[in-house]
Design a protein around this motif. Structure first.
Motif, PDB file in Angstrom:
ATOM      1  N   TYR A 204     -12.032 100.682  37.858  1.00  0.00           N
ATOM      2  CA  TYR A 204     -11.907 100.412  39.288  1.00  0.00           C
ATOM      3  C   TYR A 204     -13.251  99.912  39.804  1.00  0.00           C
ATOM      4  O   TYR A 204     -14.300 100.128  39.159  1.00  0.00           O
ATOM      5  CB  TYR A 204     -11.425 101.674  40.014  1.00  0.00           C
ATOM      6  N   VAL A 263      -5.008  89.157  30.031  1.00  0.00           N
ATOM      7  CA  VAL A 263      -4.028  88.811  28.988  1.00  0.00           C
ATOM      8  C   VAL A 263      -2.674  89.469  29.244  1.00  0.00           C
ATOM      9  O   VAL A 263      -2.574  90.424  30.020  1.00  0.00           O
ATOM     10  CB  VAL A 263      -4.540  89.239  27.587  1.00  0.00           C
ATOM     11  N   ASP A 284      -1.478 103.469  32.420  1.00  0.00           N
ATOM     12  CA  ASP A 284      -0.935 102.777  31.251  1.00  0.00           C
ATOM     13  C   ASP A 284      -2.018 102.356  30.262  1.00  0.00           C
ATOM     14  O   ASP A 284      -1.873 102.570  29.046  1.00  0.00           O
ATOM     15  CB  ASP A 284      -0.113 101.559  31.687  1.00  0.00           C
ATOM     16  N   SER A 285      -3.116 101.782  30.733  1.00  0.00           N
ATOM     17  CA  SER A 285      -4.176 101.389  29.785  1.00  0.00           C
ATOM     18  C   SER A 285      -4.793 102.634  29.149  1.00  0.00           C
ATOM     19  O   SER A 285      -5.228 102.603  27.987  1.00  0.00           O
ATOM     20  CB  SER A 285      -5.250 100.533  30.469  1.00  0.00           C
TER      21      SER A 285
HETATM   22  C1  TRH Z   1      -6.894  94.413  31.733  1.00  0.00           C
HETATM   23  C2  TRH Z   1      -5.433  94.171  31.425  1.00  0.00           C
HETATM   24  C3  TRH Z   1      -4.489  95.115  31.699  1.00  0.00           C
HETATM   25  N1  TRH Z   1      -3.191  94.889  31.403  1.00  0.00           N
HETATM   26  C4  TRH Z   1      -2.162  95.892  31.707  1.00  0.00           C
HETATM   27  C5  TRH Z   1      -2.221  97.175  30.958  1.00  0.00           C
HETATM   28  C6  TRH Z   1      -1.426  98.080  31.908  1.00  0.00           C
HETATM   29  O1  TRH Z   1      -0.033  97.903  31.683  1.00  0.00           O
HETATM   30  C7  TRH Z   1      -1.770  97.548  33.293  1.00  0.00           C
HETATM   31  C8  TRH Z   1      -2.821  98.380  34.006  1.00  0.00           C
HETATM   32  O2  TRH Z   1      -2.282  99.600  34.411  1.00  0.00           O
HETATM   33  P1  TRH Z   1      -3.142 100.916  34.465  1.00  0.00           P
HETATM   34  O3  TRH Z   1      -3.962 100.999  33.297  1.00  0.00           O
HETATM   35  O4  TRH Z   1      -2.223 102.044  34.724  1.00  0.00           O
HETATM   36  O5  TRH Z   1      -4.155 100.699  35.690  1.00  0.00           O
HETATM   37  P2  TRH Z   1      -3.910 100.206  37.206  1.00  0.00           P
HETATM   38  O6  TRH Z   1      -5.071 100.630  37.992  1.00  0.00           O
HETATM   39  O7  TRH Z   1      -3.640  98.770  37.199  1.00  0.00           O
HETATM   40  O8  TRH Z   1      -2.643 100.977  37.699  1.00  0.00           O
HETATM   41  C9  TRH Z   1      -2.697 102.155  38.471  1.00  0.00           C
HETATM   42  O9  TRH Z   1      -1.788 101.923  39.480  1.00  0.00           O
HETATM   43  C10 TRH Z   1      -1.698 103.000  40.408  1.00  0.00           C
HETATM   44  C11 TRH Z   1      -0.810 102.619  41.540  1.00  0.00           C
HETATM   45  C12 TRH Z   1      -1.196 104.204  39.673  1.00  0.00           C
HETATM   46  O10 TRH Z   1      -0.983 105.253  40.527  1.00  0.00           O
HETATM   47  C13 TRH Z   1      -2.240 104.538  38.662  1.00  0.00           C
HETATM   48  O11 TRH Z   1      -1.886 105.692  37.969  1.00  0.00           O
HETATM   49  C14 TRH Z   1      -2.350 103.374  37.707  1.00  0.00           C
HETATM   50  O12 TRH Z   1      -1.170 103.233  37.015  1.00  0.00           O
HETATM   51  O13 TRH Z   1      -2.290  96.247  33.087  1.00  0.00           O
HETATM   52  C15 TRH Z   1      -2.783  93.707  30.819  1.00  0.00           C
HETATM   53  O14 TRH Z   1      -1.582  93.528  30.531  1.00  0.00           O
HETATM   54  N2  TRH Z   1      -3.713  92.759  30.567  1.00  0.00           N
HETATM   55  C16 TRH Z   1      -5.039  92.914  30.841  1.00  0.00           C
HETATM   56  O15 TRH Z   1      -5.844  91.988  30.592  1.00  0.00           O
END
Ligand code: TRH
Length: 390
Positions: A204, A263, A284-285
């Motif tokens: 973040y 990506v 998720d990440s």
């Molecule tokens: C950096 C990157 C991430 N991603 C994907 C991986 C994950 O599916 C998604 C990122 O999700 P997160 O890791 O969860 O981080 P986030 O900050 O994007 O999502 C958040 O959203 C909030 C509203 C929720 O309450 C949180 O718990 C959390 O889920 O993006 C890609 O597909 N390509 C990329 O290059």
């Protein structure tokens, strides 16, 4: 008593994108897996197709209804609230208590047999989850019961979302140096950068990225930090002395920072598999980093009154009880008061501990896999509810 088959064949997921990518990231992953591995007829209702498209470029942001990888995707954009019982699936999932349309709930109550209704909650390592997982909640007005379903890290929770075959794919990729190099090269990483300690960075905006960059710059270990486009934009632009756009890179001291394209989801896994240390965030990440079996540092989604620090500590207690270097680094990375800000020392300690942290990551991956996978656990629970209602 109404007789119905115990095995559900259709499922609807309702997803509201609160912010970022995690909400749709998780719902899409679950939808795809249920379709692909369990042959369930899945409808994914989502209110923001633009966010979805960043994770899955095949999505058409202008379509009200579309079929993507066998999943029916419906843009949930207030197109009326009248549903017939025949519109309702065998299982209905509301993600993060997202308030599914009242008309759909009425149709659920009129359907024969009534669907299994689950509220899929957020992931936390806190102990109270075990007491709340699968608890029922009666609708105040209608003959419907919703059950809470919690992902988690123990056998008394729903486990973690992960595809069958994921580990085999990871092993295959990691044992194939040419595939790894070709993948990194496709993102713009140079051959000399591939030889350095590779760190992926997803966090973040409030993470202390600038301070960590300074420590890496001055450290004895050469690091290449791979940052997807849009992440830590301010600190990355300041380091580059230019706009942090995909393809931009700069080296100062021992640190090279390279901005990658954002990506598609499957390639994000490969990025995690290809790096030595992964900085991840949200839900998720964070889970994908665990499946990668590599050292990772978690930036948790911020909550009011620092509630997220309780969740962070709960996870670290399970995961890093004997890994002080990782625990201290993680607390400081998340701004926990008193955790320290000497990034040179924190990084030095973490870097020297990487073999031990890597071993823990691999063991933990195995422990999590033994929990059975969230989608199978969820379907088993739904089937049991359907059987008991017969
Ligand atoms: C950096 C990157 C991430 N991603 C994907 C991986 C994950 O599916 C998604 C990122 O999700 P997160 O890791 O969860 O981080 P986030 O900050 O994007 O999502 C958040 O959203 C909030 C509203 C929720 O309450 C949180 O718990 C959390 O889920 O993006 C890609 O597909 N390509 C990329 O290059």
């Amino acid at each position: 008593m109404i007789s119905r088959p115990a095995t559900p064949t259709s499922l609807a997921i309702f997803c509201k994108v609160v912010d970022n990518y995690g909400d749709i990231g998780i719902c899409w992953r679950l939808s795809r897996q249920l379709r692909r591995e369990h042959a369930i007829d899945v409808t994914l209702w989502v209110d923001n197709l633009d966010s979805f498209r960043r994770l899955c470029p095949a999505v058409d942001p202008g379509a009200l209804v579309q079929l993507v990888e066998g999943v029916t995707v419906r843009h949930w954009c207030g197109q009326g609230d009248v549903f017939a019982p025949t519109d309702v699936a065998d299982i209905v999932i509301e993600f993060f208590a997202c308030d599914i349309p009242p008309g759909y709930i009425d149709a659920m109550a009129s359907r024969t047999p009534r669907p299994v209704w689950l509220n899929l909650e957020g992931l936390t390592a806190e102990e109270w989850v075990e007491g709340c997982h699968t608890l029922p909640s009666m609708h105040p007005r209608l003959p419907l019961t919703k059950h809470f379903f919690f992902p988690g890290f123990t056998a008394r929770t729903g486990g973690l979302l992960g595809e069958a075959g994921l580990d085999a794919q990871r092993r295959q990729f990691q044992s194939d140096a040419a595939a790894k190099a070709a993948f990194l090269a496709s993102l713009g990483v140079t051959a000399s950068e591939m030889a350095l300690t590779k760190v992926s960075l997803f966090c973040y905006p409030d993470a202390p990225v600038a301070a960590l960059f300074q420590a890496w710059q001055a450290s004895g270990r050469a690091v290449v930090c791979l940052v997807p486009d849009g992440v830590a934009k301010q600190a990355v632009s300041a380091f580059l002395g230019a706009d942090a756009a995909a393809g931009a890179a700069a080296t100062r001291g021992a640190l090279t920072v390279r901005v990658l394209p954002f990506v598609a989801q499957p390639d994000y896994d490969k990025l995690l598999w290809a790096c030595d240390v992964n900085f991840v965030r949200g839900e998720d990440s964070f889970v994908r980093a665990q499946w990668a079996g590599k050292p990772f540092v978690w930036h948790i989604y911020p909550q009011d009154e620092n509630l997220h620090h309780v969740k962070l500590r709960a996870f670290l207690q399970r995961y890093a009880a004997t890994l002080d270097s990782l625990a201290q680094f993680s607390l400081a990375w998340n701004g926990v008061a008193g955790a320290g800000g000497d990034w040179a020392a924190l990084w030095q300690a973490l870097a020297s501990d990487l073999p031990r942290i890597g071993q823990r990551a691999d063991d933990w991956r195995g422990e999590m896999a033994a929990l059975g996978g969230l989608s199978s656990n969820m379907l088993n629970f739904a089937s049991a509810l359907r059987s008991s209602a017969q």
